[in-house]
Structure formats: C-alpha cells, structure tokens
Scaffold this motif. Structure first.
Motif, PDB file in Angstrom:
ATOM      1  N   MET A   1      26.292 -28.891 -48.523  1.00  0.00           N
ATOM      2  CA  MET A   1      26.528 -28.788 -49.957  1.00  0.00           C
ATOM      3  C   MET A   1      25.289 -29.177 -50.755  1.00  0.00           C
ATOM      4  SD  MET A   1      28.610 -28.105 -52.454  1.00  0.00           S
ATOM      5  CE  MET A   1      30.285 -28.131 -51.834  1.00  0.00           C
ATOM      6  N   ARG A   2      24.543 -30.206 -50.257  1.00  0.00           N
ATOM      7  CA  ARG A   2      23.401 -30.694 -51.014  1.00  0.00           C
ATOM      8  C   ARG A   2      22.369 -29.600 -51.240  1.00  0.00           C
ATOM      9  NH1 ARG A   2      21.080 -35.849 -52.230  1.00  0.00           N
ATOM     10  NH2 ARG A   2      19.736 -35.363 -53.978  1.00  0.00           N
ATOM     11  N   GLY A   3      22.187 -28.703 -50.255  1.00  0.00           N
ATOM     12  CA  GLY A   3      21.199 -27.663 -50.428  1.00  0.00           C
ATOM     13  C   GLY A   3      21.694 -26.445 -51.175  1.00  0.00           C
ATOM     14  N   GLU A   4      23.007 -26.354 -51.407  1.00  0.00           N
ATOM     15  CA  GLU A   4      23.593 -25.168 -52.026  1.00  0.00           C
ATOM     16  C   GLU A   4      23.773 -25.291 -53.530  1.00  0.00           C
ATOM     17  OE1 GLU A   4      24.391 -22.232 -50.531  1.00  0.00           O
ATOM     18  OE2 GLU A   4      23.342 -23.071 -48.788  1.00  0.00           O
ATOM     19  N   TRP A   5      23.839 -26.504 -54.052  1.00  0.00           N
ATOM     20  CA  TRP A   5      24.219 -26.658 -55.450  1.00  0.00           C
ATOM     21  C   TRP A   5      23.234 -26.000 -56.409  1.00  0.00           C
ATOM     22  CZ3 TRP A   5      20.784 -29.147 -58.588  1.00  0.00           C
ATOM     23  CH2 TRP A   5      19.841 -29.990 -57.990  1.00  0.00           C
ATOM     24  N   MET A   6      21.934 -26.050 -56.080  1.00  0.00           N
ATOM     25  CA  MET A   6      20.948 -25.465 -56.992  1.00  0.00           C
ATOM     26  C   MET A   6      21.123 -23.956 -57.103  1.00  0.00           C
ATOM     27  SD  MET A   6      18.335 -25.941 -59.046  1.00  0.00           S
ATOM     28  CE  MET A   6      17.561 -27.521 -58.679  1.00  0.00           C
ATOM     29  N   LYS A   7      21.514 -23.311 -56.002  1.00  0.00           N
ATOM     30  CA  LYS A   7      21.679 -21.862 -56.022  1.00  0.00           C
ATOM     31  C   LYS A   7      22.824 -21.430 -56.933  1.00  0.00           C
ATOM     32  CE  LYS A   7      20.132 -21.520 -51.203  1.00  0.00           C
ATOM     33  NZ  LYS A   7      20.529 -21.127 -49.827  1.00  0.00           N
ATOM     34  N   ARG A   8      23.762 -22.326 -57.191  1.00  0.00           N
ATOM     35  CA  ARG A   8      24.924 -21.976 -58.000  1.00  0.00           C
ATOM     36  C   ARG A   8      24.678 -22.113 -59.499  1.00  0.00           C
ATOM     37  NH1 ARG A   8      30.225 -24.429 -54.874  1.00  0.00           N
ATOM     38  NH2 ARG A   8      29.544 -23.987 -52.741  1.00  0.00           N
ATOM     39  N   LEU A   9      23.564 -22.698 -59.873  1.00  0.00           N
ATOM     40  CA  LEU A   9      23.301 -22.937 -61.291  1.00  0.00           C
ATOM     41  C   LEU A   9      22.660 -21.726 -61.943  1.00  0.00           C
ATOM     42  CD1 LEU A   9      21.849 -26.574 -61.196  1.00  0.00           C
ATOM     43  CD2 LEU A   9      24.221 -25.859 -61.518  1.00  0.00           C
ATOM     44  N   ASP A  10      23.077 -21.441 -63.178  1.00  0.00           N
ATOM     45  CA  ASP A  10      22.365 -20.439 -63.955  1.00  0.00           C
ATOM     46  C   ASP A  10      21.452 -21.147 -64.949  1.00  0.00           C
ATOM     47  OD1 ASP A  10      23.683 -20.893 -66.580  1.00  0.00           O
ATOM     48  OD2 ASP A  10      25.464 -20.076 -65.617  1.00  0.00           O
ATOM     49  N   ALA A  11      20.591 -20.396 -65.588  1.00  0.00           N
ATOM     50  CA  ALA A  11      19.569 -20.982 -66.460  1.00  0.00           C
ATOM     51  C   ALA A  11      20.011 -21.071 -67.909  1.00  0.00           C
ATOM     52  CB  ALA A  11      18.279 -20.165 -66.361  1.00  0.00           C
ATOM     53  N   GLU A  12      21.277 -20.795 -68.186  1.00  0.00           N
ATOM     54  CA  GLU A  12      21.733 -20.747 -69.575  1.00  0.00           C
ATOM     55  C   GLU A  12      22.646 -21.917 -69.942  1.00  0.00           C
ATOM     56  OE1 GLU A  12      20.501 -18.564 -71.625  1.00  0.00           O
ATOM     57  OE2 GLU A  12      19.359 -17.601 -70.012  1.00  0.00           O
ATOM     58  N   ARG A  13      23.717 -22.114 -69.196  1.00  0.00           N
ATOM     59  CA  ARG A  13      24.704 -23.118 -69.576  1.00  0.00           C
ATOM     60  C   ARG A  13      24.189 -24.543 -69.332  1.00  0.00           C
ATOM     61  NH1 ARG A  13      29.696 -22.183 -66.157  1.00  0.00           N
ATOM     62  NH2 ARG A  13      28.108 -21.446 -64.675  1.00  0.00           N
ATOM     63  N   PRO A  14      24.633 -25.505 -70.151  1.00  0.00           N
ATOM     64  CA  PRO A  14      24.266 -26.903 -69.915  1.00  0.00           C
ATOM     65  C   PRO A  14      24.698 -27.368 -68.529  1.00  0.00           C
ATOM     66  CG  PRO A  14      25.292 -26.649 -72.073  1.00  0.00           C
ATOM     67  CD  PRO A  14      25.456 -25.339 -71.368  1.00  0.00           C
ATOM     68  N   VAL A  15      23.918 -28.271 -67.966  1.00  0.00           N
ATOM     69  CA  VAL A  15      24.229 -28.870 -66.671  1.00  0.00           C
ATOM     70  C   VAL A  15      24.642 -30.322 -66.904  1.00  0.00           C
ATOM     71  CG1 VAL A  15      23.330 -29.543 -64.408  1.00  0.00           C
ATOM     72  CG2 VAL A  15      22.629 -27.377 -65.447  1.00  0.00           C
TER      73      VAL A  15
ATOM     74  N   SER B   1      12.693 -29.017 -63.487  1.00  0.00           N
ATOM     75  CA  SER B   1      11.458 -28.427 -62.961  1.00  0.00           C
ATOM     76  C   SER B   1      11.654 -26.970 -62.559  1.00  0.00           C
ATOM     77  CB  SER B   1      10.969 -29.243 -61.761  1.00  0.00           C
ATOM     78  OG  SER B   1      10.666 -30.567 -62.141  1.00  0.00           O
ATOM     79  N   ARG B   2      12.821 -26.657 -62.000  1.00  0.00           N
ATOM     80  CA  ARG B   2      13.054 -25.299 -61.498  1.00  0.00           C
ATOM     81  C   ARG B   2      13.599 -24.357 -62.565  1.00  0.00           C
ATOM     82  NH1 ARG B   2      15.518 -25.490 -55.351  1.00  0.00           N
ATOM     83  NH2 ARG B   2      14.115 -27.067 -54.495  1.00  0.00           N
ATOM     84  N   LEU B   3      14.485 -24.876 -63.415  1.00  0.00           N
ATOM     85  CA  LEU B   3      15.193 -24.007 -64.357  1.00  0.00           C
ATOM     86  C   LEU B   3      14.883 -24.305 -65.814  1.00  0.00           C
ATOM     87  CD1 LEU B   3      18.719 -23.960 -62.647  1.00  0.00           C
ATOM     88  CD2 LEU B   3      16.861 -22.304 -62.399  1.00  0.00           C
ATOM     89  N   GLY B   4      14.157 -25.387 -66.083  1.00  0.00           N
ATOM     90  CA  GLY B   4      13.855 -25.755 -67.453  1.00  0.00           C
ATOM     91  C   GLY B   4      14.984 -26.519 -68.110  1.00  0.00           C
ATOM     92  N   GLY B   5      14.676 -27.147 -69.221  1.00  0.00           N
ATOM     93  CA  GLY B   5      15.682 -27.878 -69.970  1.00  0.00           C
ATOM     94  C   GLY B   5      15.220 -29.263 -70.351  1.00  0.00           C
ATOM     95  N   VAL B   6      16.009 -29.928 -71.183  1.00  0.00           N
ATOM     96  CA  VAL B   6      15.735 -31.298 -71.598  1.00  0.00           C
ATOM     97  C   VAL B   6      16.745 -32.216 -70.924  1.00  0.00           C
ATOM     98  CG1 VAL B   6      17.125 -30.961 -73.693  1.00  0.00           C
ATOM     99  CG2 VAL B   6      15.546 -32.894 -73.554  1.00  0.00           C
ATOM    100  N   ILE B   7      16.274 -33.292 -70.317  1.00  0.00           N
ATOM    101  CA  ILE B   7      17.139 -34.250 -69.635  1.00  0.00           C
ATOM    102  C   ILE B   7      17.677 -35.227 -70.670  1.00  0.00           C
ATOM    103  CG2 ILE B   7      17.213 -36.072 -67.900  1.00  0.00           C
ATOM    104  CD1 ILE B   7      14.969 -34.564 -66.420  1.00  0.00           C
ATOM    105  N   VAL B   8      18.998 -35.327 -70.751  1.00  0.00           N
ATOM    106  CA  VAL B   8      19.657 -36.140 -71.774  1.00  0.00           C
ATOM    107  C   VAL B   8      20.437 -37.263 -71.107  1.00  0.00           C
ATOM    108  CG1 VAL B   8      21.216 -36.124 -73.753  1.00  0.00           C
ATOM    109  CG2 VAL B   8      19.858 -34.082 -73.225  1.00  0.00           C
TER     110      VAL B   8
ATOM    111  N   VAL C   1       7.130 -35.373 -66.614  1.00  0.00           N
ATOM    112  CA  VAL C   1       7.427 -34.148 -65.873  1.00  0.00           C
ATOM    113  C   VAL C   1       8.275 -33.191 -66.687  1.00  0.00           C
ATOM    114  CG1 VAL C   1       8.590 -33.232 -63.816  1.00  0.00           C
ATOM    115  CG2 VAL C   1       7.209 -35.318 -63.658  1.00  0.00           C
ATOM    116  N   ALA C   2       9.213 -33.741 -67.471  1.00  0.00           N
ATOM    117  CA  ALA C   2      10.133 -32.921 -68.267  1.00  0.00           C
ATOM    118  C   ALA C   2      10.534 -33.714 -69.501  1.00  0.00           C
ATOM    119  CB  ALA C   2      11.376 -32.561 -67.445  1.00  0.00           C
TER     120      ALA C   2
END
Length: 294
Positions: A1-15, A34-41, A66-67
C-alpha cells in the motif's frame, strides 16, 4: 500500500494527510508537494504556535525551502487558538492558486474541515479561568462528571482539553456540545472533494520512532527552546504550553526532576498521545484511505 498511494492521487483535488505523531506525515506531504505541486498546510493544533519549533516537530527551515508551507508558527505563545480560528485561516487557501496539502495529527481539525463545525459562542474569560482552576485542582474527571450524557458519550474522554472545552460550552451556553454539533453547517471541504490519506502505524514501530525522535529533539535544541519559554514567563495554562513534553522539560529546568527522568516521561507522554490519536482516527476517519506503516 505504501508504494501505491501516490499513484492514486490526482494533481487537482486537495490532499489530506492524517496520522499519529512521529508517523512520517511531514515527509509524505513533502513528497506530494515535490511530485505534484501544492502548498503544505498545517493541521496540528500545537504546531501553530511560534514558540515551539523543535519540540512540536514543525518542519525545519530546510524542509520549508523545498515547498511552500502555511499556518506553521503563526500564532503568538500567549494567544488562544481554536479549531474555528484554524478554519478561518485555512479558508482562503482552499481557493488559492496552489493546491493545499493539509497535514497533521489533530483529528478535530480534519473532521471540522470535512464534516463542518458548529457555530458556538466564544467562552468568556471568567469561565475559561474557572475551568483552568478546576482542571488544575480536581482534574478533568470532575468536569467530565458534569457534562450532559450525549456530550460525554461523544467526546474523547481521555483528552483533558476536549473535556474542558465541552464543559466550557455547557457553562457558557447552557447547551451541551453534542446539541451544538447536531446543528453543524455544511463543511468547507466535503470529504468527497478531497483525497484523504490516513497513516495507520504499528504500535511498536511507532513507539520506537517516538523514542528516537524525542532523543533527536533534545540533541537539536529542545532544551534551549524550553529555556527560552521559561525566561519569557512559563504559564502551564496557556494552550501553547500543552506541547507534548514541555511540562517534563520545564520540570527539569526548574530542578524538579532529572534530565533522564524528564526525557523518559516525555517519551511516555508522547506514546500516550499517539494512542489517543490512533483511537480517534480509527473511530472517526474510517472513510479515509489507510496507508499501512511501516
């Protein structure tokens, strides 16, 4: 599961990334940014305070380079800061140019964000002072015994801050916290509009990480940080003073216990805190995608 979670994310919706303390949430958020962009909150109720960087494990300055990061260390040490304040600070970021990656260990922040927050009147200073005095003299159990049954059944009874908050609401409004919550307005970010990830850590694995991280905090200046707080006027009743391990380090600096005991007790307090977090997550965040650790 640890290696799969990133593949399930899209670049639009909040994480949304939730998990117990020391489970690696910040590193995961950096990887997403780093991979998909965004601001860490920040979604940690103690990392909002400016006076604790090391002891609350806020991102380092190198990590912040870094971000982009937001809502870390932006609240004064003597200020009160509630989940309502956090939602108001967060709201503009949800509509900002960068996709928010909301990360932290305060379950109440996440449920308020995705399920809504009741519009409860603020607590008057005299009721807050009375609650502080009773907690110090009698403990949280005395306040818990005075709550209405519906609220007592719903809150985290092992968390003195949550018990005190519920007691203050009842004294301030004459209505239980549960009744206010039942009239909750729509959430700022419904869970279906986000990508929620929940780190599910093995207890022994997490306990070892907690111990090693606390040792690293001491090596990286947590005692110096505590001494600065002591010099500025240590008040254990302040919300910022609830940083896990702060009371133990202050006891050492004030000559009330050895450093060895302070560190051991700080580690124990952190483990107990992590246990409460895991209990909350498992009962309130079952719809989130679990990420098994290690």
């Amino acid at each position: 599961m640890r290696g799969e979670w990133m593949k399930r994310l899209d670049a639009e919706r909040p994480v949304l990334i939730a998990g117990p303390t020391a489970s690696g949430k910040s590193a995961m958020a950096l990887e997403v940014a780093s991979r998909l962009g965004g601001v860490i909150v920040n979604a940690d109720a103690l990392q909002v305070f400016e006076n604790w960087r090391v002891l609350t494990a806020r991102p380092t300055r190198d990590e912040e380079a870094v971000a982009p990061h937001s809502l870390y260390g932006h609240v004064g040490r003597a200020a009160s800061y509630s989940v309502g304040h956090w939602l108001r600070d967060l709201a503009p970021l949800l509509d900002g140019p960068a996709r928010p990656i909301v990360v932290g260990g305060t379950g109440l922040y996440f449920t308020a964000l995705t399920e809504g927050l009741a519009d409860i009147p603020p607590t008057p200073p005299e009721i807050r002072a009375a609650a502080d005095a009773r907690i110090a003299a009698e403990g949280a159990a005395a306040l818990l015994a005075e709550l209405d049954a519906a609220t007592a059944a719903r809150i985290d009874r092992q968390n003195p801050m949550r018990v005190q908050r519920a007691w203050e609401v009842l004294r301030t409004t004459g209505r239980g916290l549960a009744a206010w919550q039942d009239e909750t307005p729509p959430p700022l970010l419904p869970l279906a509009a986000a990508q929620p990830l929940l780190l599910d850590a093995d207890r022994d694995w997490l306990g070892d990480r907690i111990d090693r991280r606390f040792d690293a905090m001491i090596a990286n200046g947590a005692l110096d940080e505590a001494e600065r707080n002591l010099e500025r006027g240590w008040d254990p009743a302040l919300p910022s003073s609830k940083a896990i391990g702060a009371a133990e380090l202050m006891d050492f600096l004030q000559g009330n216990r050895s450093l060895k005991d302070a560190v051991a007790d700080g580690k124990t307090a952190t483990r107990q805190f992590a246990k409460r977090q895991r209990t909350w997550f498992r009962s309130r965040m079952r719809a989130w995608m679990p990420i098994a650790l290690p």
